[in-house]
Enzyme design. Structure first.
Site, PDB file in Angstrom:
ATOM      1  N   LYS A 203       4.139  -2.467 -24.735  1.00  0.00           N
ATOM      2  CA  LYS A 203       2.670  -2.497 -24.537  1.00  0.00           C
ATOM      3  C   LYS A 203       1.814  -1.450 -25.238  1.00  0.00           C
ATOM      4  O   LYS A 203       0.796  -1.282 -26.065  1.00  0.00           O
ATOM      5  CB  LYS A 203       2.239  -2.940 -23.268  1.00  0.00           C
ATOM      6  CG  LYS A 203       0.579  -3.170 -22.962  1.00  0.00           C
ATOM      7  CD  LYS A 203       0.183  -3.589 -21.645  1.00  0.00           C
ATOM      8  CE  LYS A 203      -1.166  -3.795 -21.615  1.00  0.00           C
ATOM      9  NZ  LYS A 203      -1.411  -4.202 -20.340  1.00  0.00           N
ATOM     10  N   GLU A 209      10.598   6.872 -22.495  1.00  0.00           N
ATOM     11  CA  GLU A 209      11.990   6.088 -22.729  1.00  0.00           C
ATOM     12  C   GLU A 209      12.124   5.247 -24.251  1.00  0.00           C
ATOM     13  O   GLU A 209      12.795   5.554 -24.845  1.00  0.00           O
ATOM     14  CB  GLU A 209      12.324   5.342 -21.579  1.00  0.00           C
ATOM     15  CG  GLU A 209      12.321   5.956 -20.350  1.00  0.00           C
ATOM     16  CD  GLU A 209      11.170   5.981 -19.360  1.00  0.00           C
ATOM     17  OE1 GLU A 209       9.964   5.769 -20.039  1.00  0.00           O
ATOM     18  OE2 GLU A 209      11.338   6.021 -18.343  1.00  0.00           O
ATOM     19  N   GLY A 260       2.091  -5.401 -18.009  1.00  0.00           N
ATOM     20  CA  GLY A 260       3.694  -5.208 -18.556  1.00  0.00           C
ATOM     21  C   GLY A 260       4.422  -6.353 -17.956  1.00  0.00           C
ATOM     22  O   GLY A 260       5.201  -7.209 -18.683  1.00  0.00           O
ATOM     23  N   ARG A 261       4.394  -6.435 -16.614  1.00  0.00           N
ATOM     24  CA  ARG A 261       5.225  -7.341 -15.798  1.00  0.00           C
ATOM     25  C   ARG A 261       4.900  -8.688 -15.885  1.00  0.00           C
ATOM     26  O   ARG A 261       5.626  -9.816 -15.399  1.00  0.00           O
ATOM     27  CB  ARG A 261       5.348  -6.762 -14.661  1.00  0.00           C
ATOM     28  CG  ARG A 261       3.919  -6.650 -13.811  1.00  0.00           C
ATOM     29  CD  ARG A 261       4.255  -5.947 -12.538  1.00  0.00           C
ATOM     30  NE  ARG A 261       2.905  -5.696 -11.835  1.00  0.00           N
ATOM     31  CZ  ARG A 261       2.077  -4.725 -12.201  1.00  0.00           C
ATOM     32  NH1 ARG A 261       2.429  -3.905 -13.015  1.00  0.00           N
ATOM     33  NH2 ARG A 261       0.915  -4.305 -11.467  1.00  0.00           N
ATOM     34  N   GLU A 346       5.981  -3.731  -8.266  1.00  0.00           N
ATOM     35  CA  GLU A 346       4.863  -3.272  -8.877  1.00  0.00           C
ATOM     36  C   GLU A 346       3.440  -3.691  -8.706  1.00  0.00           C
ATOM     37  O   GLU A 346       2.642  -3.001  -8.674  1.00  0.00           O
ATOM     38  CB  GLU A 346       5.555  -3.119 -10.408  1.00  0.00           C
ATOM     39  CG  GLU A 346       4.569  -1.890 -11.404  1.00  0.00           C
ATOM     40  CD  GLU A 346       5.189  -1.817 -12.588  1.00  0.00           C
ATOM     41  OE1 GLU A 346       6.094  -0.725 -12.951  1.00  0.00           O
ATOM     42  OE2 GLU A 346       5.032  -2.718 -13.411  1.00  0.00           O
ATOM     43  N   HIS A 377      30.301 -12.290  -0.738  1.00  0.00           N
ATOM     44  CA  HIS A 377      31.272 -11.437  -0.268  1.00  0.00           C
ATOM     45  C   HIS A 377      31.152  -9.857  -0.277  1.00  0.00           C
ATOM     46  O   HIS A 377      31.821  -9.084  -0.539  1.00  0.00           O
ATOM     47  CB  HIS A 377      32.466 -11.652  -1.123  1.00  0.00           C
ATOM     48  CG  HIS A 377      32.971 -13.198  -1.188  1.00  0.00           C
ATOM     49  ND1 HIS A 377      33.667 -13.712  -0.400  1.00  0.00           N
ATOM     50  CD2 HIS A 377      32.340 -14.333  -1.824  1.00  0.00           C
ATOM     51  CE1 HIS A 377      33.751 -15.003  -0.318  1.00  0.00           C
ATOM     52  NE2 HIS A 377      33.130 -15.440  -1.324  1.00  0.00           N
ATOM     53  N   LYS A 486       6.193  10.328 -14.304  1.00  0.00           N
ATOM     54  CA  LYS A 486       6.056  10.367 -15.775  1.00  0.00           C
ATOM     55  C   LYS A 486       5.697  11.905 -16.162  1.00  0.00           C
ATOM     56  O   LYS A 486       6.072  12.450 -16.883  1.00  0.00           O
ATOM     57  CB  LYS A 486       5.297   9.298 -16.222  1.00  0.00           C
ATOM     58  CG  LYS A 486       5.877   8.058 -16.278  1.00  0.00           C
ATOM     59  CD  LYS A 486       4.604   7.087 -17.043  1.00  0.00           C
ATOM     60  CE  LYS A 486       4.871   5.747 -16.796  1.00  0.00           C
ATOM     61  NZ  LYS A 486       3.843   4.886 -17.331  1.00  0.00           N
TER      62      LYS A 486
HETATM   63  O1  F6P Z   1       5.889   2.599 -15.895  1.00  0.00           O
HETATM   64  C1  F6P Z   1       5.571   1.370 -15.606  1.00  0.00           C
HETATM   65  C2  F6P Z   1       5.218   0.456 -16.735  1.00  0.00           C
HETATM   66  O2  F6P Z   1       3.894   0.568 -17.346  1.00  0.00           O
HETATM   67  C3  F6P Z   1       5.466  -0.961 -16.529  1.00  0.00           C
HETATM   68  O3  F6P Z   1       4.261  -1.638 -15.688  1.00  0.00           O
HETATM   69  C4  F6P Z   1       5.760  -1.637 -18.129  1.00  0.00           C
HETATM   70  O4  F6P Z   1       6.255  -2.752 -17.767  1.00  0.00           O
HETATM   71  C5  F6P Z   1       6.619  -0.203 -18.566  1.00  0.00           C
HETATM   72  O5  F6P Z   1       6.057   0.713 -18.013  1.00  0.00           O
HETATM   73  C6  F6P Z   1       6.716  -0.505 -19.910  1.00  0.00           C
HETATM   74  O6  F6P Z   1       5.454  -0.182 -20.419  1.00  0.00           O
HETATM   75  P1  F6P Z   1       5.195  -0.393 -21.952  1.00  0.00           P
HETATM   76  O7  F6P Z   1       5.290  -1.772 -22.228  1.00  0.00           O
HETATM   77  O8  F6P Z   1       3.763   0.016 -22.536  1.00  0.00           O
HETATM   78  O9  F6P Z   1       6.294   0.352 -22.780  1.00  0.00           O
END
Ligand code: F6P
Length: 519
Positions: A203, A209, A260-261, A346, A377, A486
């Site tokens: 987003k 990452e 995002g979620r 979250e 199990h 972060k």
């Molecule tokens: O760090 C949490 C978060 O902001 C989530 O809410 C989101 O889904 C994820 O990181 C990834 O964010 P982006 O889509 O901006 O890379």
């Protein structure tokens, strides 16, 4: 809006809990009420729900419904659906429901800007689905790699797996989320640049990452002598400028009012659209829209997201349960617990209310789980005989997508048996073999794991999280809690390179020195 724990209805529920809530025995409740199953079960769009094996009575539910009325949950729902900026810490609307609203459909009370936003949604959807179809037809492309994390990974990864029965043959879908290079490396070892498309899903297009993985994938692509970044790298983002800076010229966008979620329904769903095709993706959206409409219009007493959200509050704040176990009885739903963890924890893992004041009681429970029958199990022992009561949520599917004889009946029998055993218990007399019983479970049942049913199931979960968040008076749509780690990781990455430990606490400094010591 009054916070629910400050209302007279809350106090009534506390008294009810003291008087009878803690002593309810499910076995007796069924013995005394022949209509209990009928009352506490219902068909919502695509999802049949049996809530009768939960530790509540009709009176409990009636009081919870009064609580919802006292806190105007319906008004809060309508504010979300019409596009009010209910994400107050970020001054944003929360309109993921628009992503699955049919083109041109106006709802009563819509804010004026919603018409234009809906047109934009459908413009992007058509472009994205056309691209998905084009890629599906392109036999030169055999591999699609989605690079993203959190909501930009969990949703598409979960749904592609869930709808495996609808997946196109001849295309492999890979998901890379972790900054741990092992993940990307393993994928790159098995693909060729000419036959691979990378979807860079973020987003913000700033998540470290995803940026690290995108840069490494681009470097690998160039190192293989490949040139056509524009054709092989696609951006799924609200930040098309940042994507363009990497040479990514084809982007499918979305908007800051999509959390995002909650973004699987947007361009972030492209991996799913490629996997199952435009028609099934539309059915997925339609299933979610049907649940949105149910949430918007069903009377409170038969409004499934409302009932589930109220039950969640009852368990968390009155009976004191701190977790919920999710057991999908369908192997294709293996990633659903992880997806729901982000959705609920979250969204509602918050300790202050909308005004910034500490909340009085607990908020999001811990969600965890694994598919049945595997979990049986592994950790179900604790559900049956452990010291904590942990409500179980079974998600079962009536029809299998395979034809292997006998398996589906065994699977469903196990789902039923677990719910039954938890409730009935068994007396043996030696302690070890005694099951106390009276342990709660919810049973959600789909007819088949179709795109439409999956859409409805996920929208149901989104709305139940909205209901509990509204009652707690928290902002379910920000996630400030992930920021500090972060920031510190950026500082520590620099220190790992330089070896500087000045100003660090003793443990972090000690570990950093250890990490820098050659093995
Ligand atoms: O760090 C949490 C978060 O902001 C989530 O809410 C989101 O889904 C994820 O990181 C990834 O964010 P982006 O889509 O901006 O890379």
């Amino acid at each position: 809006m009054p916070r629910c724990d400050q209302t007279p209805e809350w106090r009534q529920l506390q008294a009810h809990c003291r008087d009878q809530g803690r002593t309810l025995d499910l076995r007796e409740a069924f013995a005394h009420d022949a209509g209990r199953f009928g009352h506490f079960s219902q068909q919502a769009p695509e999802v049949f729900a049996d809530l009768s094996k939960n530790l509540w009575s009709r009176e409990t539910e009636a009081l919870l419904l009064q609580l919802a009325a006292g806190c105007d949950v319906e008004g809060q729902r309508d504010a979300m659906l019409r596009g009010d900026p209910i994400n107050t810490t970020e001054q944003r609307a929360v309109l993921h429901t628009l992503l699955r609203r049919p083109a041109g459909l106006a709802l009563p009370g819509d804010r004026p800007e919603v018409v234009g936003l809906l047109a934009q949604v459908h413009g992007t959807l058509e472009a994205m689905l056309a691209y998905a179809e084009q890629l599906r037809a392109d036999s030169r492309i055999t591999d699609v790699v989605n690079i993203g994390i959190g909501g930009s990974d969990l949703g598409p990864a979960m749904a592609v797996r869930a709808l495996a029965a609808y997946r196109i043959a001849g295309k492999r879908l890979h998901f890379v989320s972790n900054v741990d290079g092992h993940e990307l490396d393993a994928v790159l070892q098995g693909v060729q640049p000419q036959s691979t498309v990378f979807l860079i899903a973020s987003k913000t297009f700033t998540t470290t990452e995803t940026m690290a993985n995108a840069h490494s994938a681009l470097a690998w692509f160039a190192a293989q002598g490949a040139r056509d970044v524009g054709r092989h790298f696609i951006g799924l983002t609200t930040n098309t400028q940042a994507a363009a800076a990497l040479g990514i010229t084809t982007c499918f966008g979305f908007w800051d009012w999509v959390g995002g979620r909650y973004s699987l329904w947007s361009a972030i769903g492209l991996a799913l659209a490629i996997a199952v095709g435009a028609e099934h993706f539309r059915a997925f959206l339609a299933g979610a829209h049907a649940m949105d409409e149910h949430f918007r219009t069903a009377p409170v007493a038969s409004n499934l997201p409302l009932r589930l959200g109220l039950l969640d509050v009852w368990y968390r704040n009155f009976l004191g349960f701190t977790s919920r176990c999710i057991a999908p009885y369908h192997a294709a739903l293996a990633r659903l617990p992880a997806y729901l963890q982000q959705l609920e924890m979250e969204s509602n893992g918050k300790r202050v209310d909308q005004s910034g004041a500490p909340v009085a009681g607990g908020t999001a429970p811990v969600l965890w789980g694994e598919p049945g029958t595997n979990g049986q199990h592994a950790f179900f022992q604790m559900l049956h005989q452990g010291t904590d009561v942990i409500p179980l949520e079974i998600i079962a599917v009536r029809q299998a997508a395979h034809t292997l004889p006998g398996h589906q009946d065994q699977l469903l029998a196990n789902a039923l048996a677990q719910a039954q055993a938890l409730m009935l218990g068994r007396e043996h007399g030696d302690g070890h073999r005694d099951f106390p019983g009276n342990r709660p479970s919810t049973f959600l049942l789909l007819d088949a794991l179709t795109p439409r049913a999956l859409g409805a199931l996920l929208a149901l979960q989104e709305h139940r999280v909205f209901v509990s968040g509204s009652l707690w008076g928290i902002n379910s749509f920000d996630q400030w809690g992930v920021e500090l780690g972060k920031v510190l990781a950026l500082d520590l990455a620099a220190r790992l390179a330089s070896g500087t430990t000045a100003g660090l606490d003793g443990s972090t400094a000690g570990l950093l020195r250890r990490l820098r010591t050659p093995a």
